[in-house]
Write an enzyme that holds these catalytic residues in place. Structure first.
Site, PDB file in Angstrom:
ATOM      1  N   GLU A  21     165.407  33.471  -4.775  1.00 26.89           N
ATOM      2  CA  GLU A  21     164.066  33.465  -4.161  1.00 26.89           C
ATOM      3  C   GLU A  21     163.129  34.444  -4.862  1.00 26.89           C
ATOM      4  OE1 GLU A  21     166.598  33.977  -0.848  1.00 26.89           O
ATOM      5  OE2 GLU A  21     165.284  32.837   0.455  1.00 26.89           O
ATOM      6  N   GLY A  70     174.382  32.918   0.886  1.00 25.76           N
ATOM      7  CA  GLY A  70     175.634  33.687   1.027  1.00 25.76           C
ATOM      8  C   GLY A  70     176.859  32.859   1.369  1.00 25.76           C
ATOM      9  N   ILE A  71     176.787  32.036   2.416  1.00 26.01           N
ATOM     10  CA  ILE A  71     177.945  31.230   2.813  1.00 26.01           C
ATOM     11  C   ILE A  71     178.087  30.046   1.853  1.00 26.01           C
ATOM     12  CG2 ILE A  71     178.925  29.798   4.654  1.00 26.01           C
ATOM     13  CD1 ILE A  71     177.411  31.610   6.675  1.00 26.01           C
ATOM     14  N   ASN A 113     160.651  42.224  -0.549  1.00 28.37           N
ATOM     15  CA  ASN A 113     161.101  41.443   0.600  1.00 28.37           C
ATOM     16  C   ASN A 113     161.420  42.455   1.695  1.00 28.37           C
ATOM     17  OD1 ASN A 113     162.274  39.740   2.435  1.00 28.37           O
ATOM     18  ND2 ASN A 113     163.831  38.940   1.051  1.00 28.37           N
ATOM     19  N   ARG A 126     182.625  36.132   6.684  1.00 29.36           N
ATOM     20  CA  ARG A 126     183.876  36.685   6.124  1.00 29.36           C
ATOM     21  C   ARG A 126     184.793  37.173   7.240  1.00 29.36           C
ATOM     22  NH1 ARG A 126     180.468  39.991   1.798  1.00 29.36           N
ATOM     23  NH2 ARG A 126     179.202  40.007   3.660  1.00 29.36           N
ATOM     24  N   ARG A 148     157.331  38.410  -0.282  1.00 30.90           N
ATOM     25  CA  ARG A 148     157.836  37.296   0.498  1.00 30.90           C
ATOM     26  C   ARG A 148     157.158  37.375   1.879  1.00 30.90           C
ATOM     27  NH1 ARG A 148     163.912  35.858   2.071  1.00 30.90           N
ATOM     28  NH2 ARG A 148     163.440  33.779   2.776  1.00 30.90           N
ATOM     29  N   ARG A 185     171.191  33.524  15.293  1.00 30.71           N
ATOM     30  CA  ARG A 185     170.189  32.640  15.926  1.00 30.71           C
ATOM     31  C   ARG A 185     170.855  31.353  16.392  1.00 30.71           C
ATOM     32  NH1 ARG A 185     166.038  32.610  11.095  1.00 30.71           N
ATOM     33  NH2 ARG A 185     167.090  34.401  10.196  1.00 30.71           N
ATOM     34  N   HIS A 217     162.670  28.864   4.507  1.00 30.51           N
ATOM     35  CA  HIS A 217     163.547  28.953   3.319  1.00 30.51           C
ATOM     36  C   HIS A 217     162.948  28.207   2.121  1.00 30.51           C
ATOM     37  CE1 HIS A 217     167.016  29.638   6.339  1.00 30.51           C
ATOM     38  NE2 HIS A 217     166.643  30.790   5.823  1.00 30.51           N
TER      39      HIS A 217
END
Ligand code: ADP
Length: 402
Positions: free
Chosen positions: A381, A331-332, A9, A286, A94, A242, A182
């Site tokens: 992924e 992640g979130i 990736n 974070r 990817r 973004r 995604h």
């Protein structure tokens, strides 16, 4: 010898890799994973065992001209030194954009590379980096089969209407349509849903992939029926840097009144907007959470993020004709208890109820009551790329043998 796959990736200054054993007719098994970062400057290499323990590490000084090619060749020689009894069967990549032509993973050849290069204008900030290691391997390791796995392919099941913009017909013919991204992450979640709740896997599910990039996908019976991302990876939800969906008129304003060049406008929308732009502080959730009680702009950025997610969930519910489950990932989605609590809290009208204790410990089920369920499912992924690469490799071998 045990056949192995490398999954790559590639980003602008990074190269993430994972090595999978593909012996036997079972799920590919992760052996090592690692990353090169700071490519083109002071590069750093780290590799870990599948379980997370550090295995090796190395750094290069900034004058060393250590880029993607050097990293890839270093990786191959490092693997040769460390993988006794293993043989490299293929490399899976990817690739963010497969356009209209690639609705499934594909074995790379000259035609495929040419076709993928033509898609660079559709994903100018991602596609060139994804293609670079493909070209390097073709040049330096021409005997190694390569498979391109696409973030767009999973959404090929969207209906014609769901993929259409209300633009003149000739634009659609040029490929201006909603693709969605995604897809490797949604493919993974879709593939494991049955292990969490077999009935849900057959039902109407909204998956929230909330990482640096963020989007939602509506699944019916495990296939994508619509998603918040469209033509580019800019659309839909606000992201780390973004903007998500903006009125197209804003872009004309930037060009005409603010006199930005298209490149400058693009940079603003891709790299200076989203959580970073609204908070003026950070793209990292974070950091924003740690400042949210004292910094009004950090709080606004989070509030906008949650507001847009819940509004878009409402839109996807309408497309699905209701919802049976909501999945948080990336992640979130996997780590930020507060974002999950706030989103589910805003969906009480739809019958969702948060199980606070389960949310604090990461679920997997974080809802209570008899309404739609909410879940935390870590994405993978790289495993999807390994699965797809092996499938293409086996199909190619079977074709050659017949
Ligand atoms: P990418 O799209 O680059 O793969 P990730 O899926 O790694 O991104 O997600 C990155 C985001 O996840 C960042 O906003 C980061 O702050 C957030 N994140 C990671 N760990 C945590 C955590 N423990 N709590 C809250 N947010 C987290």
């Amino acid at each position: 010898m045990i056949p192995v796959l490398i999954v790559l990736n590639a980003g602008s200054s990074s190269l993430k890799f994972q090595l999978f054993d593909i012996e036997g007719d079972v799920e590919p098994r992760l052996v090592w994973k690692g990353l090169y970062e700071g490519l083109g400057g002071a590069a750093h290499f780290i590799v870990r065992h599948a379980g997370g323990a550090d295995l090796d590490e190395m750094s290069w000084t900034s004058g060393a001209e250590f880029g993607h090619e050097e990293a890839l060749m270093h990786l191959i020689s490092w693997l040769r030194q460390h993988q006794e009894r293993r043989t490299l069967a293929a490399i899976g990549h990817r690739v963010v954009h497969g356009g209209q032509a690639f609705s499934a993973p594909v074995l790379v050849d000259d035609h495929v590379v040419q076709a993928l290069e033509k898609l660079v204008p559709l994903a100018p900030l991602h596609q060139p980096h994804n293609l670079e290691p493909i070209r390097i391997v073709r040049r330096r390791l021409p005997g190694v089969p390569q498979v391109a796995c696409f973030d767009t392919a999973f959404h090929q099941t969207q209906s014609d209407i769901a993929s259409l913009f209300a633009l003149p017909r000739e634009m659609r013919e040029r490929g201006v349509r909603r693709y969605g991204f995604h897809g490797l992450s949604y493919d993974y979640v879709s593939s494991v849903l049955k292990d969490y709740d077999p009935r849900l896997a057959e039902g109407r599910v909204i998956v929230a992939h909330l990482g640096n990039g963020a989007s939602l996908c509506a699944l019916k019976g495990g296939v994508s029926i619509t998603t918040t991302m469209g033509f580019s990876a800019l659309d839909g939800l606000p992201m780390g840097t973004r903007c998500g969906a903006v009125d197209a008129g804003v872009i004309f304003y930037m060009l005409r009144e603010m006199k930005l060049t298209p490149e400058e406008a693009e940079r603003v929308l891709y790299t200076k907007s989203g959580l970073l732009g609204v908070s003026g502080l950070s793209n990292d959730m974070r950091v924003l959470r740690s400042k949210a009680t004292t910094d009004v702009d950090a709080r606004r950025a989070i509030d906008l993020f949650v507001y847009r997610i819940t509004r878009e969930i409402g839109s996807l519910m309408a497309a699905l004709g209701g919802v049976d489950g909501l999945v948080f990932t990336a992640g979130i989605g996997e780590n930020d208890t507060a974002t999950r609590a706030e989103v589910v809290g805003c969906l009480a009208w739809a019958g969702l109820a948060l199980d606070e204790a389960a949310n604090r410990t990461g679920g997997p089920r974080i809802s209570s009551g008899s309404g739609p369920t909410a879940w935390v499912i870590p994405t993978n992924e790289e495993l999807v790329i390994a699965r797809q690469t092996r499938t293409v490799l086996n199909a190619t071998r079977a074709k050659l043998a017949s």
